[in-house]
Design a protein around this motif. Sequence first.
Motif, PDB file in Angstrom:
ATOM      1  N   ILE A 142      -3.102  -2.554  -0.574  1.00 41.65           N
ATOM      2  CA  ILE A 142      -1.878  -2.898  -1.292  1.00 41.65           C
ATOM      3  C   ILE A 142      -1.616  -1.899  -2.423  1.00 41.65           C
ATOM      4  O   ILE A 142      -0.486  -1.437  -2.618  1.00 41.65           O
ATOM      5  CB  ILE A 142      -1.965  -4.333  -1.842  1.00 41.65           C
ATOM      6  CG1 ILE A 142      -1.913  -5.329  -0.675  1.00 41.65           C
ATOM      7  CG2 ILE A 142      -0.848  -4.617  -2.842  1.00 41.65           C
ATOM      8  CD1 ILE A 142      -2.187  -6.758  -1.078  1.00 41.65           C
ATOM      9  N   PHE A 146       1.477   0.640  -2.427  1.00 42.74           N
ATOM     10  CA  PHE A 146       2.456   0.642  -3.514  1.00 42.74           C
ATOM     11  C   PHE A 146       2.720   2.064  -4.003  1.00 42.74           C
ATOM     12  O   PHE A 146       3.886   2.465  -4.192  1.00 42.74           O
ATOM     13  CB  PHE A 146       1.964  -0.223  -4.669  1.00 42.74           C
ATOM     14  CG  PHE A 146       2.837  -0.164  -5.894  1.00 42.74           C
ATOM     15  CD1 PHE A 146       4.024  -0.884  -5.949  1.00 42.74           C
ATOM     16  CD2 PHE A 146       2.479   0.606  -6.986  1.00 42.74           C
ATOM     17  CE1 PHE A 146       4.845  -0.827  -7.066  1.00 42.74           C
ATOM     18  CE2 PHE A 146       3.283   0.666  -8.115  1.00 42.74           C
ATOM     19  CZ  PHE A 146       4.466  -0.056  -8.153  1.00 42.74           C
ATOM     20  N   LEU A 150       6.225   3.993  -3.476  1.00 43.44           N
ATOM     21  CA  LEU A 150       6.933   4.405  -4.688  1.00 43.44           C
ATOM     22  C   LEU A 150       7.264   5.891  -4.635  1.00 43.44           C
ATOM     23  O   LEU A 150       8.402   6.302  -4.936  1.00 43.44           O
ATOM     24  CB  LEU A 150       6.078   4.099  -5.921  1.00 43.44           C
ATOM     25  CG  LEU A 150       6.689   4.480  -7.276  1.00 43.44           C
ATOM     26  CD1 LEU A 150       7.979   3.702  -7.521  1.00 43.44           C
ATOM     27  CD2 LEU A 150       5.694   4.214  -8.403  1.00 43.44           C
ATOM     28  N   PHE A 175       3.672  -3.640   3.975  1.00 41.83           N
ATOM     29  CA  PHE A 175       3.220  -3.896   2.610  1.00 41.83           C
ATOM     30  C   PHE A 175       3.459  -5.350   2.218  1.00 41.83           C
ATOM     31  O   PHE A 175       2.565  -6.026   1.695  1.00 41.83           O
ATOM     32  CB  PHE A 175       3.957  -2.963   1.644  1.00 41.83           C
ATOM     33  CG  PHE A 175       3.625  -3.181   0.196  1.00 41.83           C
ATOM     34  CD1 PHE A 175       2.455  -2.689  -0.347  1.00 41.83           C
ATOM     35  CD2 PHE A 175       4.498  -3.877  -0.633  1.00 41.83           C
ATOM     36  CE1 PHE A 175       2.144  -2.881  -1.685  1.00 41.83           C
ATOM     37  CE2 PHE A 175       4.203  -4.088  -1.963  1.00 41.83           C
ATOM     38  CZ  PHE A 175       3.020  -3.584  -2.499  1.00 41.83           C
ATOM     39  N   SER A 176       4.666  -5.846   2.472  1.00 46.90           N
ATOM     40  CA  SER A 176       5.000  -7.228   2.118  1.00 46.90           C
ATOM     41  C   SER A 176       4.154  -8.221   2.904  1.00 46.90           C
ATOM     42  O   SER A 176       3.722  -9.246   2.363  1.00 46.90           O
ATOM     43  CB  SER A 176       6.490  -7.494   2.384  1.00 46.90           C
ATOM     44  OG  SER A 176       7.299  -6.639   1.600  1.00 46.90           O
ATOM     45  N   THR A 201       5.111 -13.371  -6.912  1.00 45.84           N
ATOM     46  CA  THR A 201       4.559 -12.432  -5.931  1.00 45.84           C
ATOM     47  C   THR A 201       5.086 -12.719  -4.533  1.00 45.84           C
ATOM     48  O   THR A 201       5.511 -11.821  -3.809  1.00 45.84           O
ATOM     49  CB  THR A 201       3.032 -12.499  -5.925  1.00 45.84           C
ATOM     50  OG1 THR A 201       2.530 -12.200  -7.237  1.00 45.84           O
ATOM     51  CG2 THR A 201       2.441 -11.489  -4.942  1.00 45.84           C
ATOM     52  N   SER A 205       7.824 -10.507  -2.237  1.00 52.88           N
ATOM     53  CA  SER A 205       7.409 -10.105  -0.888  1.00 52.88           C
ATOM     54  C   SER A 205       8.453 -10.530   0.145  1.00 52.88           C
ATOM     55  O   SER A 205       8.805  -9.764   1.047  1.00 52.88           O
ATOM     56  CB  SER A 205       6.053 -10.730  -0.540  1.00 52.88           C
ATOM     57  OG  SER A 205       5.050 -10.280  -1.414  1.00 52.88           O
ATOM     58  N   ASN A 208      11.634  -8.272  -0.331  1.00 53.63           N
ATOM     59  CA  ASN A 208      11.445  -6.936   0.244  1.00 53.63           C
ATOM     60  C   ASN A 208      11.357  -6.985   1.761  1.00 53.63           C
ATOM     61  O   ASN A 208      11.870  -6.090   2.450  1.00 53.63           O
ATOM     62  CB  ASN A 208      10.181  -6.288  -0.329  1.00 53.63           C
ATOM     63  CG  ASN A 208      10.351  -5.836  -1.763  1.00 53.63           C
ATOM     64  OD1 ASN A 208      11.453  -5.489  -2.183  1.00 53.63           O
ATOM     65  ND2 ASN A 208       9.268  -5.835  -2.526  1.00 53.63           N
TER      66      ASN A 208
END
Length: 224
Positions: A142, A146, A150, A175-176, A201, A205, A208
């Motif tokens: 994770i 990230f 990014l 990722f989510s 959180t 998730s 996104n």
Amino acid sequence: MNTQQRTSTLQHSGVNEAEVSKLFRNTYSLLAMTLTFSALVAFGSMTFNLPHPGIIIMLVGFYGLLFLTTKLRNSPWGLVSTFAFTGFLGYTLGPILNMYLSLPNGGSLVTMALGMTALVFFSLSAYAILTRKDFSFLSGFIMAGFVVLLCAVVASFFIEISGLQMAISAGFVLFSSAVILYQTSSIIHGGEDNYIMATITLFVSIYNLFLSLLHLLGIFGGDD
């Protein structure tokens, strides 16, 4: 003595199970309320055809309200900032949905993205809850994900690379999904004890995941 130790262990386990159950109830109750509130704000944003705030205001609002919610997570005001945060994201979602709904097949794209998001979320949550597996090992993935995402998002503002947007969306789906597994497992195994942070959180998730799936469906649907 052994009997006393076993009794103490069972009692301690019972307390932990009760605390976990309470945390689950609070988290999913608040998640349901924030999703509903965010949907209502998004509907209002769509109805009044409000413009998207832009990337700068989006980032300032997102991280500003996230920071505020984190600071207030142990007070009643944390609930207020949670609804402000999720409402803001709902507002930013409205113009995006209007854009997709203006397409010939926009309604079906949005409906399919919603259905897929719900299916992924409930499937992953159910798997983590029923198997009670510890997904703490995903923390490294994770964090790395990230940073990579990014950097990719920042690069997309300056460099036009064929397929980059699709890769970013696919990356956010993975990722989510990993965050949903990690956060649900964290609640079960005591890694998270604050229902406000757990809600935030999971909400981000889901947000996104929905946008990423919508973008991927839009690409394959021929809108790009």
